[in-house]
Design an enzyme around this catalytic site. Sequence first.
Site, PDB file in Angstrom:
ATOM      1  N   ASN A 280       0.883  -1.157   0.000  1.00 27.05           N
ATOM      2  CA  ASN A 280       0.000   0.000   0.000  1.00 27.05           C
ATOM      3  C   ASN A 280       0.928   1.216   0.000  1.00 27.05           C
ATOM      4  OD1 ASN A 280      -1.787   2.030   0.461  1.00 27.05           O
ATOM      5  ND2 ASN A 280      -2.760   1.091   2.247  1.00 27.05           N
TER       6      ASN A 280
ATOM      7  N   ARG B 243      -2.646  -2.203  -3.366  1.00 26.42           N
ATOM      8  CA  ARG B 243      -3.877  -1.455  -3.148  1.00 26.42           C
ATOM      9  C   ARG B 243      -3.821  -0.235  -4.064  1.00 26.42           C
ATOM     10  NH1 ARG B 243      -5.518   2.688   1.388  1.00 26.42           N
ATOM     11  NH2 ARG B 243      -7.705   2.837   0.877  1.00 26.42           N
TER      12      ARG B 243
ATOM     13  N   HIS C 109     -13.385   1.827   0.064  1.00 25.47           N
ATOM     14  CA  HIS C 109     -13.377   0.747   1.070  1.00 25.47           C
ATOM     15  C   HIS C 109     -13.946  -0.556   0.498  1.00 25.47           C
ATOM     16  CE1 HIS C 109     -13.605   3.763   4.672  1.00 25.47           C
ATOM     17  NE2 HIS C 109     -12.350   3.420   4.446  1.00 25.47           N
TER      18      HIS C 109
ATOM     19  N   LEU D 179     -16.097   1.455   9.999  1.00 25.34           N
ATOM     20  CA  LEU D 179     -15.909   2.649  10.831  1.00 25.34           C
ATOM     21  C   LEU D 179     -14.470   2.707  11.330  1.00 25.34           C
ATOM     22  CD1 LEU D 179     -19.176   2.283  12.999  1.00 25.34           C
ATOM     23  CD2 LEU D 179     -18.921   3.349  10.738  1.00 25.34           C
TER      24      LEU D 179
ATOM     25  N   ASN E 104     -10.773   5.527  10.740  1.00 31.10           N
ATOM     26  CA  ASN E 104     -10.519   6.953  10.562  1.00 31.10           C
ATOM     27  C   ASN E 104     -11.320   7.478   9.385  1.00 31.10           C
ATOM     28  OD1 ASN E 104      -9.224   9.007  11.870  1.00 31.10           O
ATOM     29  ND2 ASN E 104      -7.263   7.922  11.764  1.00 31.10           N
TER      30      ASN E 104
ATOM     31  N   ARG F 132     -12.866  14.184   8.127  1.00 31.27           N
ATOM     32  CA  ARG F 132     -13.653  14.571   6.937  1.00 31.27           C
ATOM     33  C   ARG F 132     -15.113  14.790   7.335  1.00 31.27           C
ATOM     34  NH1 ARG F 132     -11.942   9.511   3.431  1.00 31.27           N
ATOM     35  NH2 ARG F 132     -10.219   9.180   4.870  1.00 31.27           N
TER      36      ARG F 132
ATOM     37  N   ARG G  43     -11.132   6.555  20.358  1.00 30.77           N
ATOM     38  CA  ARG G  43     -10.926   5.985  21.700  1.00 30.77           C
ATOM     39  C   ARG G  43     -10.824   7.113  22.737  1.00 30.77           C
ATOM     40  NH1 ARG G  43      -6.781   1.257  22.028  1.00 30.77           N
ATOM     41  NH2 ARG G  43      -6.328   2.259  20.053  1.00 30.77           N
TER      42      ARG G  43
ATOM     43  N   GLU H 297     -14.984  -2.337  15.181  1.00 34.42           N
ATOM     44  CA  GLU H 297     -14.544  -3.581  15.819  1.00 34.42           C
ATOM     45  C   GLU H 297     -14.372  -3.427  17.324  1.00 34.42           C
ATOM     46  OE1 GLU H 297     -10.929  -4.867  13.769  1.00 34.42           O
ATOM     47  OE2 GLU H 297     -11.894  -4.374  11.871  1.00 34.42           O
TER      48      GLU H 297
ATOM     49  N   GLU I 240      -7.962  -6.021   4.945  1.00 33.95           N
ATOM     50  CA  GLU I 240      -7.879  -5.643   3.529  1.00 33.95           C
ATOM     51  C   GLU I 240      -6.652  -6.261   2.859  1.00 33.95           C
ATOM     52  OE1 GLU I 240      -8.637  -1.607   5.000  1.00 33.95           O
ATOM     53  OE2 GLU I 240      -9.554  -1.240   3.049  1.00 33.95           O
TER      54      GLU I 240
HETATM   55  P1  AMP Z   1      -8.738   2.410  11.564  1.00 35.46           P
HETATM   56  O1  AMP Z   1      -8.670   3.587  10.642  1.00 35.46           O
HETATM   57  O2  AMP Z   1      -9.623   1.309  11.071  1.00 35.46           O
HETATM   58  O3  AMP Z   1      -7.398   1.920  12.026  1.00 35.46           O
HETATM   59  O4  AMP Z   1      -9.471   2.939  12.905  1.00 35.46           O
HETATM   60  C1  AMP Z   1      -8.910   3.965  13.685  1.00 35.46           C
HETATM   61  C2  AMP Z   1      -9.941   4.467  14.666  1.00 35.46           C
HETATM   62  O5  AMP Z   1     -10.362   3.386  15.518  1.00 35.46           O
HETATM   63  C3  AMP Z   1      -9.413   5.549  15.588  1.00 35.46           C
HETATM   64  O6  AMP Z   1     -10.373   6.587  15.696  1.00 35.46           O
HETATM   65  C4  AMP Z   1      -9.271   4.825  16.907  1.00 35.46           C
HETATM   66  O7  AMP Z   1      -9.406   5.698  18.015  1.00 35.46           O
HETATM   67  C5  AMP Z   1     -10.457   3.888  16.834  1.00 35.46           C
HETATM   68  N1  AMP Z   1     -10.397   2.857  17.867  1.00 35.46           N
HETATM   69  C6  AMP Z   1      -9.497   1.866  18.014  1.00 35.46           C
HETATM   70  N2  AMP Z   1      -9.758   1.182  19.152  1.00 35.46           N
HETATM   71  C7  AMP Z   1     -10.834   1.759  19.741  1.00 35.46           C
HETATM   72  C8  AMP Z   1     -11.586   1.535  20.940  1.00 35.46           C
HETATM   73  N3  AMP Z   1     -11.275   0.556  21.780  1.00 35.46           N
HETATM   74  N4  AMP Z   1     -12.651   2.338  21.196  1.00 35.46           N
HETATM   75  C9  AMP Z   1     -12.966   3.347  20.364  1.00 35.46           C
HETATM   76  N5  AMP Z   1     -12.301   3.602  19.231  1.00 35.46           N
HETATM   77  C10 AMP Z   1     -11.252   2.839  18.918  1.00 35.46           C
END
Ligand code: AMP
Length: 416
Positions: free
Chosen positions: A8, A103, A192, A221, A223, A253, A296, A345, A401
């Site tokens: 990627n 990708r 996606h 869901l 970033n 965004r 988080r 997740e 992915e």
């Molecule tokens: P990704 O782009 O799929 O890697 O997701 C990133 C997002 O997932 C960020 O906003 C992280 O804060 C969120 N994330 C990861 N673990 C948790 C959690 N335990 N609770 C809430 N958000 C989370």
Amino acid sequence: MNKILVLNSGSSSLKFQLFNIQSVGNNKHNSINCHLIASGLVEKIGDINSTAHLKLSDTPSGVKTRLNRPISNHKKAIETMEFLLKENNCLNTVEELVGVGHRVVHGGEDFYQPTLINDNVLETIQKLSPLAPLHNPANLTGINAIKQRAPKLPQVAVFDTAFHQSIPEHAYLYGLPYELYEQQKVRRYGFHGTSHHYVAKQAADYLGKALSELKIISLHLGNGTSAAAIEYGLSIDTSMGMTPLEGLVMGTRCGDIDPAISFYLAKETGLSLQALDQLLNKESGLKGICGQNDMRAIVERSNQGDIKAKLAIKIFCYRIKKYIGAYLAAMNGADVIIFTGGIGENSAEIREFSCQKLQNLGISIDSLKNNQRVTKQSDQSIMEIQSLTGQSKILVIPTNEELEIAVQAMKIIQKK
Ligand code: AMP
């Protein structure tokens, strides 16, 4: 020859994963079984402070090797990746590779499936660059660097947009003059796609059904966030549009907004096109509302009573709920709702808020089940969280992915 590399490539970064192909039977999806050997990242390419690291997947601590050295371009980044893989006995020679899966963000209307890369394909990806100026040129840099290093190695492009090419005209066209579609290709493409397709197949496997029997709403869901309506195996609508700016509220965004806001701001505040682009892509979404885009941290702040964090979560979840409603209407119901991506997740709160007061539409979460933990490593990585009264299954499925790119690329290489 039993390994495949997945790349990627960004403008100043190179993410890579190396997989062992454990079994290859005939051309069917299930006959290809890829196992992750190592993953890594080269960052700040072109900067004197470049870094590279490698993580082995089979060591309990996930042993990491880290390098700090200037890496001037993508060709050097590929050399660094190869060095790290060799140093850690993951790859002795390039000849062990059957190919590379890339990708590629935008395949426009030209690519509706993974495609073996040749000069024509390279040219078309290049031509599509105005639709994804930050991504396609960067993706091409990675492809060209591999081409230089190993000219005969098969390379496959796996497009983020490809899965959504089944969306019908009435869903992908905007209410704009038709000539804009004909002449400038202004339409919804969606992104996606690799993730939505992967988790939809996982859901079907888990439920012991064919994908072609199911109506699925997939919620990626992370970033970046997007929803997809997948009817009997085909994407029939998705929330991201011509670019990944449309749809759900995201980390930085804005998602759906009234387009007239841009003209209003330009007129009233004198913001330039470039500044508006920056505002809507990088300063909006969760970050714009509460100052932070890390969900988080936002959930933590909200639990401590922070009003802006609470508001950001409300806005984020309400938009998801509206899209669930829209896709229930588009498909006349859904058998399965999938939550995936870092937030989908991991955050029980966000899943719960997004499905609040949907019980009359057959969607209802069981709080206890929702609060279990899901781990990518465990065999039981899929969680089923609907309540006894819910008609739709609600599944939490870790996306992967890179694995999907490896499998898709292998299918194409096998057919060669
Ligand atoms: P990704 O782009 O799929 O890697 O997701 C990133 C997002 O997932 C960020 O906003 C992280 O804060 C969120 N994330 C990861 N673990 C948790 C959690 N335990 N609770 C809430 N958000 C989370």
